[in-house]
Design an enzyme around this catalytic site. Structure first.
Site, short mmCIF file in Angstrom:
data_model
loop_
_atom_site.label_atom_id
_atom_site.label_comp_id
_atom_site.label_asym_id
_atom_site.label_seq_id
_atom_site.Cartn_x
_atom_site.Cartn_y
_atom_site.Cartn_z
N ASN A 194 0.86 -1.18 0.00
CA ASN A 194 0.00 0.00 0.00
C ASN A 194 0.90 1.24 0.00
O ASN A 194 1.40 1.65 1.04
CB ASN A 194 -0.89 -0.04 1.26
CG ASN A 194 -1.76 1.19 1.39
OD1 ASN A 194 -1.89 1.98 0.44
ND2 ASN A 194 -2.37 1.37 2.55
N TRP A 195 1.11 1.80 -1.20
CA TRP A 195 2.04 2.94 -1.32
C TRP A 195 1.46 4.23 -0.76
O TRP A 195 2.16 5.23 -0.65
CB TRP A 195 2.38 3.16 -2.80
CG TRP A 195 3.33 2.16 -3.40
CD1 TRP A 195 3.81 1.03 -2.80
CD2 TRP A 195 3.91 2.21 -4.70
NE1 TRP A 195 4.64 0.37 -3.67
CE2 TRP A 195 4.72 1.07 -4.85
CE3 TRP A 195 3.81 3.10 -5.78
CZ2 TRP A 195 5.44 0.81 -6.01
CZ3 TRP A 195 4.53 2.84 -6.94
CH2 TRP A 195 5.34 1.71 -7.05
N LYS A 196 0.18 4.24 -0.45
CA LYS A 196 -0.50 5.47 0.02
C LYS A 196 -0.22 6.61 -0.98
O LYS A 196 -0.21 6.36 -2.18
CB LYS A 196 -0.07 5.79 1.45
CG LYS A 196 -0.25 4.57 2.36
CD LYS A 196 -0.15 4.87 3.82
CE LYS A 196 -0.35 3.57 4.60
NZ LYS A 196 -0.36 3.74 6.03
N GLU A 234 -6.14 -4.87 10.81
CA GLU A 234 -5.17 -3.77 10.87
C GLU A 234 -5.54 -2.82 12.01
O GLU A 234 -6.33 -1.87 11.81
CB GLU A 234 -5.14 -3.03 9.52
CG GLU A 234 -4.05 -2.00 9.50
CD GLU A 234 -3.69 -1.53 8.10
OE1 GLU A 234 -2.71 -2.03 7.55
OE2 GLU A 234 -4.41 -0.66 7.57
N HIS A 280 -9.80 1.58 4.55
CA HIS A 280 -8.56 1.85 5.29
C HIS A 280 -8.83 2.90 6.36
O HIS A 280 -9.57 3.85 6.12
CB HIS A 280 -7.46 2.31 4.34
CG HIS A 280 -6.11 2.28 4.98
ND1 HIS A 280 -5.70 3.25 5.86
CD2 HIS A 280 -5.11 1.38 4.91
CE1 HIS A 280 -4.49 2.95 6.31
NE2 HIS A 280 -4.11 1.82 5.74
P1 PGA Z 1 2.39 0.59 7.78
O1 PGA Z 1 0.99 0.87 7.06
O2 PGA Z 1 2.90 -0.72 7.25
O3 PGA Z 1 3.27 1.75 7.40
O4 PGA Z 1 2.12 0.53 9.23
C1 PGA Z 1 0.08 -0.15 6.86
C2 PGA Z 1 -1.20 0.42 6.29
O5 PGA Z 1 -1.59 1.54 6.68
O6 PGA Z 1 -1.84 -0.22 5.46
#
Ligand code: PGA
Length: 271
Positions: A22-24, A183, A114
């Site tokens: 997940n590159w955001k 998550e 998310h």
């Molecule tokens: P992170 O993010 O691996 O940087 O904690 C995970 C996500 O938000 O999907």
């Protein structure tokens, strides 16, 4: 429940581990995105036990799937996913992206619900449920995020109500096409003071999620829905989340932005 546990173990061995990048909202330029994509594609091409899904920002999706990079690097295709979609298919919805557009672009997955979208954009469970249905109808596999806000007693209650509200009206035939991710919000690396869940915590919650799924849909469906773990996953801890946490893969944020780190993570995921 003992029977359910035995089936879960077996399924984990039969199926590939799923690692979702997940590159955001990164990186800033197409050029950087292409370099990252290319390095990861090369680095993971021989790891058959792990399926890697890359979820770049919308603007890079076309380049990831059909761009010159993809055609030129003769590597096993990585699967492509988006980080969100809208619940309508076409029409006057300024700024939104239709799940049908994503499918036509070559996406196979879409991350939905998310916590960053819930917190910054006020996405509600009702909106996320509509998105799950639209994604399924567009033949995309939704990767649905479930998790509590802060560490503590209320965890079970929050996780259970999210599962019931998001999946309660999904048709039985579609449930097998869904991927869930446990998550916890407090474990996401961008949160102040974040730390990964410990593997026992992850295992307990993943098992609890399966018990709820069992109650909602019966044992056979409950055992078939993959549950990943997300939150501060890196190349050092991935193995424990899969082995001890019983996750069937991971949703990875910051560690997916560094090719070397991410390739190492994928290698360590094949337990
Ligand atoms: P992170 O993010 O691996 O940087 O904690 C995970 C996500 O938000 O999907």
């Amino acid at each position: 429940m003992a029977k359910l546990k035995i089936r879960m173990e077996r399924r984990k061995i039969d199926n590939k581990i799923l690692i979702v990048a997940n590159w955001k909202m990164n990186p800033e330029t197409l050029q950087e995105a292409m370099v990252l994509f290319k390095h990861v594609a090369k680095g993971v091409k021989d790891i058959k036990e792990v399926q890697v899904v890359m979820c770049p920002p919308f603007v890079y999706l076309n380049h990831a799937k059909d761009g010159p990079l993809y055609r030129n690097t003769k590597v096993r295709p990585l699967q492509i996913g988006a980080q969100d979609c809208f619940w309508e298919y076409r029409g006057a919805f300024t700024g939104e992206i239709s799940p049908l557009m994503l499918k036509k672009l070559g996406c196979e997955y879409v991350i939905l619900g998310h916590s960053e979208r819930k917190n910054y954009l006020k996405e509600t469970l009702d909106m996320i449920e509509k998105k799950i249905i639209a994604a399924l109808r567009s033949s995309l596999i939704p990767i649905v995020c479930i998790g509590e806000k802060s560490r503590g007693e209320q965890r079970k209650k929050e996780v259970e109500s999210q599962l019931r509200e998001l999946l309660g009206r999904i048709e039985q035939k579609d449930l097998r096409k869904i991927v869930l991710t446990y998550e916890p919000e407090w474990a996401i690396s961008s949160q102040k003071g974040a730390e990964p869940a410990n593997p026992e915590e992850a295992e307990r919650t993943i098992f609890f999620m399966r018990e709820i799924l069992c109650d909602m849909f019966g044992e056979s469906i409950a055992a078939q829905i993959p549950i990943l773990y997300g939150g501060s996953v890196d190349h050092k801890n991935i193995r424990t989340f899969i082995r001890e946490g019983k996750a069937q893969g991971a949703l990875v944020g910051s560690a997916s932005l560094n090719a070397k780190e991410f390739i190492e993570l994928v290698k360590n995921a094949k337990v």
